[in-house]
Scaffold this active site. Structure first.
Site, mmCIF file in Angstrom:
data_model
loop_
_atom_site.group_PDB
_atom_site.id
_atom_site.type_symbol
_atom_site.label_atom_id
_atom_site.label_comp_id
_atom_site.label_asym_id
_atom_site.label_seq_id
_atom_site.Cartn_x
_atom_site.Cartn_y
_atom_site.Cartn_z
ATOM 1 N N SER A 199 54.022 -72.030 -11.593
ATOM 2 C CA SER A 199 53.232 -71.138 -12.439
ATOM 3 C C SER A 199 54.100 -70.756 -13.632
ATOM 4 C CB SER A 199 52.836 -69.885 -11.666
ATOM 5 O OG SER A 199 52.148 -70.248 -10.495
ATOM 6 N N GLU A 243 52.388 -68.307 -1.832
ATOM 7 C CA GLU A 243 53.256 -67.262 -1.233
ATOM 8 C C GLU A 243 53.314 -67.474 0.283
ATOM 9 O OE1 GLU A 243 54.761 -65.042 -3.223
ATOM 10 O OE2 GLU A 243 53.544 -65.087 -5.043
HETATM 11 C C1 LIG Z 1 48.029 -72.750 -8.450
HETATM 12 C C2 LIG Z 1 49.313 -72.798 -7.696
HETATM 13 C C3 LIG Z 1 50.414 -72.123 -8.191
HETATM 14 C C4 LIG Z 1 51.635 -72.203 -7.518
HETATM 15 N N1 LIG Z 1 52.727 -71.566 -8.033
HETATM 16 C C5 LIG Z 1 53.944 -71.769 -7.483
HETATM 17 C C6 LIG Z 1 55.112 -71.250 -8.117
HETATM 18 O O1 LIG Z 1 55.044 -70.586 -9.155
HETATM 19 N N2 LIG Z 1 56.311 -71.513 -7.550
HETATM 20 C C7 LIG Z 1 56.448 -72.238 -6.395
HETATM 21 O O2 LIG Z 1 57.557 -72.424 -5.938
HETATM 22 N N3 LIG Z 1 55.337 -72.742 -5.768
HETATM 23 C C8 LIG Z 1 54.103 -72.531 -6.295
HETATM 24 N N4 LIG Z 1 52.979 -73.058 -5.701
HETATM 25 C C9 LIG Z 1 53.138 -73.890 -4.518
HETATM 26 C C10 LIG Z 1 52.655 -73.247 -3.224
HETATM 27 O O3 LIG Z 1 53.546 -72.251 -2.841
HETATM 28 C C11 LIG Z 1 52.496 -74.374 -2.194
HETATM 29 O O4 LIG Z 1 51.368 -75.147 -2.581
HETATM 30 C C12 LIG Z 1 52.334 -73.837 -0.793
HETATM 31 O O5 LIG Z 1 53.536 -73.277 -0.337
HETATM 32 C C13 LIG Z 1 51.896 -74.925 0.196
HETATM 33 O O6 LIG Z 1 52.729 -76.044 0.108
HETATM 34 P P1 LIG Z 1 52.073 -77.503 -0.037
HETATM 35 O O7 LIG Z 1 51.070 -77.434 -1.111
HETATM 36 O O8 LIG Z 1 53.173 -78.473 -0.154
HETATM 37 O O9 LIG Z 1 51.285 -77.728 1.317
HETATM 38 P P2 LIG Z 1 51.906 -78.261 2.708
HETATM 39 O O10 LIG Z 1 53.113 -77.482 3.062
HETATM 40 O O11 LIG Z 1 52.035 -79.723 2.635
HETATM 41 O O12 LIG Z 1 50.739 -77.874 3.712
HETATM 42 C C14 LIG Z 1 49.541 -78.670 3.897
HETATM 43 C C15 LIG Z 1 48.726 -78.002 4.995
HETATM 44 O O13 LIG Z 1 49.473 -78.024 6.233
HETATM 45 C C16 LIG Z 1 49.607 -76.680 6.723
HETATM 46 N N5 LIG Z 1 50.913 -76.532 7.387
HETATM 47 C C17 LIG Z 1 52.128 -76.898 6.922
HETATM 48 N N6 LIG Z 1 53.083 -76.598 7.806
HETATM 49 C C18 LIG Z 1 52.474 -76.007 8.858
HETATM 50 C C19 LIG Z 1 52.917 -75.457 10.101
HETATM 51 N N7 LIG Z 1 54.224 -75.397 10.422
HETATM 52 N N8 LIG Z 1 51.999 -74.950 10.949
HETATM 53 C C20 LIG Z 1 50.682 -74.957 10.625
HETATM 54 N N9 LIG Z 1 50.209 -75.432 9.459
HETATM 55 C C21 LIG Z 1 51.082 -75.951 8.587
HETATM 56 C C22 LIG Z 1 49.489 -75.795 5.493
HETATM 57 O O14 LIG Z 1 49.104 -74.479 5.824
HETATM 58 C C23 LIG Z 1 48.418 -76.525 4.701
HETATM 59 O O15 LIG Z 1 47.146 -76.207 5.182
HETATM 60 C C24 LIG Z 1 51.740 -72.950 -6.308
HETATM 61 C C25 LIG Z 1 50.613 -73.606 -5.809
HETATM 62 C C26 LIG Z 1 49.405 -73.546 -6.480
HETATM 63 C C27 LIG Z 1 48.217 -74.273 -5.921
#
Ligand SMILES: Cc1cc2nc3c(=O)[nH]c(=O)nc-3n(C[C@H](O)[C@H](O)[C@H](O)COP(=O)(O)OP(=O)(O)OC[C@H]3O[C@@H](n4cnc5c(N)ncnc54)[C@H](O)[C@@H]3O)c2cc1C
Length: 381
Positions: free
Chosen positions: A157, A362
């Protein structure tokens, strides 16, 4: 036990609400279609002391409690959750710097951070690691002058918009203890950005990859100690979860207010639609869920302020509950507006889109359940 806000807390909420209604709400749709928030807004926000809401007085911050800060985010998100949430990320970074940066670094950067002449982004997620953030791979090699960074951060972001980036990078071995936090200023050679991501909501915030290609930073841009970066990053998140929940809460309150007004004016079958008992029950359910979410959120904030041992569990529970309640309420608000809820002019569909991501970032709401269950099992072992 006293559930009332103090006079000072009410004044904080009112100030943030008035600022949002005057300076954000009238422009929120325009900023959404332009895909950016005008940079000129931020110093105005800084003048209110919102650039370092819970930064200590020693560092020049407002030194508010976490509970006070939730009021600011709730009030601002009544104008636009995308703008309010962006400010939340800046505040999360500002607090990390306040808590862990050296005195030299704080003296160098804090005045501009607090006045919001320096807007901060938080860089943890990478293309290959989100929930499993400790698996991050961006490397910072130590050199005679400082560090050389290589790697990519995803979903940032403010990527390409912010003035500085608080980045979690690998300085040591695999795992959380090999991670450090560094401060990278915009304009540093080797720092570049991916294209703007097209998103469902939060459209006024630019989101992009942050890329490091032999990006050299001086050694005094290390925040705190080497190897402690993951701990610092996680410490910011309890408060971040409260803030993002507050953004859901304020937006849901706006949606419910708009819905009450609309239903009193919209006629069907010879009466205003708020006279149908089935719909009144839906309104009652929305109000019950909203009030429950507010009390639960404020309790979690209070626990964090008290340093309660179960504060992290309560922040996680509140984040899961409040963000889901918020999304349900804005979705129901859209339904009660009928076809008009689907039109941008009525102000509801943007809230549905904006709030959806609060269940993902978050820490996803699945990860919130992981945290809660872990605490429960530990408490019973
Ligand atoms: C609009 C937007 C703004 C963002 N801004 C920032 C930012 O400013 N800085 C930053 O650092 N990040 C940012 N993010 C990233 C965000 O924090 C991540 O998308 C989020 O942490 C999820 O990671 P991932 O997308 O890799 O999903 P994954 O970790 O790959 O997860 C995929 C799915 O698997 C589930 N899952 C994963 N592990 C487990 C587990 N152990 N048990 C059960 N379920 C699980 C998740 O809940 C999800 O449903 C942003 C994301 C978006 C969409």
């Amino acid at each position: 036990m006293d559930f009332a806000l103090t006079e000072e807390q009410t004044a904080i909420f009112d100030m943030a609400h008035a600022f949002g209604q005057e300076n954000i709400a009238p422009f929120a749709r325009q900023w959404e279609s332009e895909g950016t928030i005008p940079k000129e807004l931020w110093p105005q926000v800084g003048e209110l002391g919102f650039g370092g809401l819970y930064v200590s007085e020693d560092s020049g911050g407002s030194a508010l409690t976490r509970l006070d800060a939730t009021l600011v985010f709730e009030a601002l998100s009544m104008a636009c959750p995308s703008v309010a949430a962006f400010l939340s990320i800046h505040n999360m970074c500002a607090k990390m710097l306040d808590s862990f940066a050296s005195d030299e670094m704080k003296a160098r950067i804090m005045p501009d951070v607090l006045s919001l002449n320096t807007v901060l982004s938080y860089c943890l997620t990478e293309p290959g690691s989100g929930s499993d953030a400790a698996a991050l791979k961006t490397r910072a090699e130590k050199t005679d002058q400082g560090y050389t960074l290589n790697g990519n951060k995803a979903f940032i972001s403010g990527g390409g918009y912010s003035d500085a980036y608080v980045c979690m990078v690998r300085t040591g071995d695999d795992g959380p203890k090999g991670i450090s936090t560094v401060y990278v200023e915009d304009g540093t050679a080797g720092l570049s950005f991916g294209g703007l991501e097209e998103k469902m909501g939060w459209k006024s915030q630019p989101t992009a990859q942050v890329q490091f290609d032999d990006c050299k930073i001086p050694s005094n841009n290390l925040v705190g100690e080497e190897g402690k970066g993951f701990k610092y990053a996680m410490m910011g998140l309890d408060g971040g979860r409260l803030n993002i929940s507050s953004c859901s809460l304020g937006a849901a309150q706006t949606a419910l207010n708009l819905t009450m007004k609309y239903m009193s004016e919209r006629k069907a079958f010879g009466q205003s639609i708020d006279q149908f008992q089935g719909l009144q029950f839906r309104l009652a359910d929305m109000e019950i869920e909203l009030q429950a979410a507010r009390v639960f959120l404020r309790q979690a904030a209070w626990k964090l302020d008290q340093g309660a041992p179960d504060a992290s569990k309560h922040c996680a529970m509140a984040k899961k509950f409040v963000t889901e309640a918020g999304s349900k309420i804005v979705d129901q608000s859209l339904q009660l507006h009928g076809g008009y809820g689907y039109l941008a002019d009525y102000g509801i569909e943007k809230l549905v889109r904006d709030l959806r991501v609060h269940q993902i970032l978050e820490g996803t709401n699945e990860i919130m359940r992981v945290i809660v269950a872990r605490h429960m099992l530990a408490e019973h072992s």
